[in-house]
Scaffold this motif. Structure first.
Motif, PDB file in Angstrom:
ATOM      1  N   LEU A   1      11.110 -22.593  35.004  1.00 39.78           N
ATOM      2  CA  LEU A   1      10.503 -23.098  36.236  1.00 39.78           C
ATOM      3  C   LEU A   1      10.948 -24.530  36.523  1.00 39.78           C
ATOM      4  CD1 LEU A   1       8.393 -22.737  38.559  1.00 39.78           C
ATOM      5  CD2 LEU A   1       6.680 -23.651  36.964  1.00 39.78           C
TER       6      LEU A   1
ATOM      7  N   VAL B   1      13.215 -25.919  39.778  1.00 40.42           N
ATOM      8  CA  VAL B   1      12.808 -27.003  40.692  1.00 40.42           C
ATOM      9  C   VAL B   1      13.928 -28.024  40.827  1.00 40.42           C
ATOM     10  CG1 VAL B   1      11.217 -28.928  41.033  1.00 40.42           C
ATOM     11  CG2 VAL B   1      10.336 -26.723  40.263  1.00 40.42           C
TER      12      VAL B   1
ATOM     13  N   GLY C   1      16.845 -26.442  42.826  1.00 40.17           N
ATOM     14  CA  GLY C   1      16.552 -26.304  44.246  1.00 40.17           C
ATOM     15  C   GLY C   1      16.593 -27.631  44.980  1.00 40.17           C
ATOM     16  N   PHE C   2      16.218 -28.698  44.299  1.00 42.03           N
ATOM     17  CA  PHE C   2      16.197 -30.024  44.928  1.00 42.03           C
ATOM     18  C   PHE C   2      17.578 -30.669  44.931  1.00 42.03           C
ATOM     19  CE2 PHE C   2      15.774 -34.639  44.772  1.00 42.03           C
ATOM     20  CZ  PHE C   2      15.021 -34.868  45.915  1.00 42.03           C
TER      21      PHE C   2
ATOM     22  N   ILE D   1      11.180 -19.139  41.562  1.00 38.93           N
ATOM     23  CA  ILE D   1       9.999 -19.838  42.078  1.00 38.93           C
ATOM     24  C   ILE D   1      10.269 -21.337  42.146  1.00 38.93           C
ATOM     25  CG2 ILE D   1       7.578 -20.426  41.619  1.00 38.93           C
ATOM     26  CD1 ILE D   1       7.348 -17.637  40.269  1.00 38.93           C
ATOM     27  N   GLY D   2      10.865 -21.874  41.080  1.00 39.81           N
ATOM     28  CA  GLY D   2      11.189 -23.293  41.035  1.00 39.81           C
ATOM     29  C   GLY D   2      12.192 -23.702  42.099  1.00 39.81           C
TER      30      GLY D   2
ATOM     31  N   PHE E   1      12.629 -22.486  45.114  1.00 43.48           N
ATOM     32  CA  PHE E   1      11.964 -22.603  46.413  1.00 43.48           C
ATOM     33  C   PHE E   1      11.117 -23.877  46.487  1.00 43.48           C
ATOM     34  CE2 PHE E   1      13.235 -18.224  46.900  1.00 43.48           C
ATOM     35  CZ  PHE E   1      13.397 -18.078  48.273  1.00 43.48           C
ATOM     36  N   ILE E   2      10.464 -24.225  45.376  1.00 45.74           N
ATOM     37  CA  ILE E   2       9.690 -25.474  45.337  1.00 45.74           C
ATOM     38  C   ILE E   2      10.617 -26.676  45.508  1.00 45.74           C
ATOM     39  CG2 ILE E   2       8.250 -26.966  43.901  1.00 45.74           C
ATOM     40  CD1 ILE E   2       7.176 -24.392  42.565  1.00 45.74           C
ATOM     41  N   GLY E   3      11.740 -26.670  44.784  1.00 47.04           N
ATOM     42  CA  GLY E   3      12.691 -27.770  44.865  1.00 47.04           C
ATOM     43  C   GLY E   3      13.335 -27.889  46.231  1.00 47.04           C
ATOM     44  N   HIS E   4      13.645 -26.766  46.860  1.00 48.56           N
ATOM     45  CA  HIS E   4      14.253 -26.792  48.193  1.00 48.56           C
ATOM     46  C   HIS E   4      13.289 -27.403  49.213  1.00 48.56           C
ATOM     47  CE1 HIS E   4      16.617 -25.651  51.638  1.00 48.56           C
ATOM     48  NE2 HIS E   4      15.616 -24.940  52.132  1.00 48.56           N
ATOM     49  N   TYR E   5      12.024 -27.084  49.083  1.00 45.41           N
ATOM     50  CA  TYR E   5      11.023 -27.671  49.978  1.00 45.41           C
ATOM     51  C   TYR E   5      10.981 -29.198  49.789  1.00 45.41           C
ATOM     52  CZ  TYR E   5       6.506 -28.653  52.155  1.00 45.41           C
ATOM     53  OH  TYR E   5       5.510 -29.163  52.943  1.00 45.41           O
ATOM     54  N   GLY E   6      11.074 -29.640  48.539  1.00 43.43           N
ATOM     55  CA  GLY E   6      11.098 -31.078  48.273  1.00 43.43           C
ATOM     56  C   GLY E   6      12.335 -31.747  48.853  1.00 43.43           C
TER      57      GLY E   6
END
Length: 252
Positions: free
Chosen positions: A23, A27, A30-31, A214-215, A217-222
Motif C-alpha cells: 500500500l 501511494v 501514484g504520486f 489502492i495506494g 489511486f490515493i497517490g494520484h489524487y495527491g
C-alpha cells in the motif's frame, strides 16, 4: 486463508506486513511516478530473499504502469524515453547477472550510496541544463538498466537525472511511468528466462497488486492537489529517504 498462506509460503503476520508495504509503495508510485520497487525491495527483503523480491517488484512496477498509463500518456517526452530504453535494455541483463552471481547487498550499497550523494547535491540547489544530446541520457539508461536487473532500483538514477534537469513535473512522472512499463516487461522476460520467476512469485505478486492499486489511486489524487514546487520537494525527499533506507538496510 490457510490455502493462501500455503501458496505464498508466508505466515499470516508476514503477509500482512507485505500488504502494508504494498500500500505504501503504491501511494508513492501514484504520486511521484516511481519508488514502488525501491520500497518493495527495501521492506520485503526483511522477510524474503532478494532473489525472490526483485522479480515481484518488477512485475508490480509493470502492472502499476498499466494502471497509470491513461493519466500520463499525453505528457511523455518521447526522445528522452527512446534514448533511455536503448541503453537500459543493454544494462538489464548485466544487472540480472549481478543478482545471480554477486552479493545483492554490495550492488544495493553502490546504487543507493550514489543516489544519496546526488540527492544531497540537489538539496543544495544543483540543476543541469540538458541540451538534448544523447550521451548523458544513454549513460543514465545504462546505469538504470543494471540497477533494475540487479536490485529493481532502476527508477532512482532516472528520477535523479530528471529532477536535476528540471523537467516539468507532469513530464517527469509520465516519462518514468512508460519507461517502467517497457523496461520492466523486458526485465520480467529476462528473469523468466533465467528461472527466477516461478508459480509462488506470480501468486505473491497477484496478491500484492490489491494494496498497491489502492495506494496508486490515493497517490494520484495527491499529485493532482500538489503544486509543482511542492511536488519537487516531496519527490526529492522520497528519493533521499529511499536511498538512505536502502543503504542502512544493506549495511545492517
Amino acid at each position: 486463508m490457510e490455502v493462501i498462506l500455503t501458496w505464498t509460503g508466508l505466515s499470516g503476520l508476514a503477509l500482512a506486513y507485505c500488504f502494508f508495504w504494498g500500500l505504501v509503495a503504491g501511494v508513492c508510485r501514484g504520486f511521484a511516478g516511481f519508488g514502488l520497487s525501491a520500497i518493495i525491495v527495501t521492506s520485503l527483503t526483511l522477510v524474503l530473499a532478494p532473489r525472490e523480491v526483485v522479480p515481484i517488484a518488477l512485475m508490480l512496477e509493470m502492472i502499476s504502469s498499466l494502471i497509470m498509463l491513461k493519466w500520463t500518456w499525453g505528457e511523455v517526452r518521447w526522445k528522452f524515453l527512446s534514448l533511455l530504453l536503448v541503453s537500459a535494455a543493454i544494462g538489464t541483463p548485466f544487472g540480472v547477472w549481478l543478482l545471480t552471481w554477486a552479493s545483492p547487498d554490495s550492488v544495493r550499497i553502490g546504487i543507493t550510496f550514489a543516489v544519496l550523494i546526488v540527492c544531497v547535491i540537489l538539496w543544495r540547489g544543483l540543476s543541469l541544463r540538458w541540451s538534448g544530446s544523447p550521451g548523458p541520457v544513454l549513460g543514465v539508461g545504462l546505469i538504470s538498466g543494471v540497477a533494475n536487473g540487479a536490485a529493481s532500483l532502476g527508477g532512482l538514477p532516472v528520477a535523479v537525472f530528471l529532477l536535476a534537469a528540471v523537467f516539468p513535473v507532469a513530464a517527469l512522472r509520465a516519462t518514468l511511468n512508460l519507461f517502467f512499463l517497457i523496461i520492466n516487461a523486458y526485465g520480467s522476460g529476462v528473469f523468466a528466462l533465467s528461472g527466477l520467476i516461478d508459480q509462488t512469485t506470480i501468486i505473491r505478486t497477484a496478491l500484492l497488486v490489491i494494496p498497491a492499486t489502492i495506494g496508486i489511486f490515493i497517490g494520484h489524487y495527491g499529485f493532482k492537489l500538489a503544486a509543482p514546487e511542492t511536488f519537487r520537494k516531496l519527490v526529492l525527499g522520497v528519493l533521499t529517504l529511499l536511498a538512505s533506507s536502502g543503504l542502512i538496510r544493506a549495511l545492517i
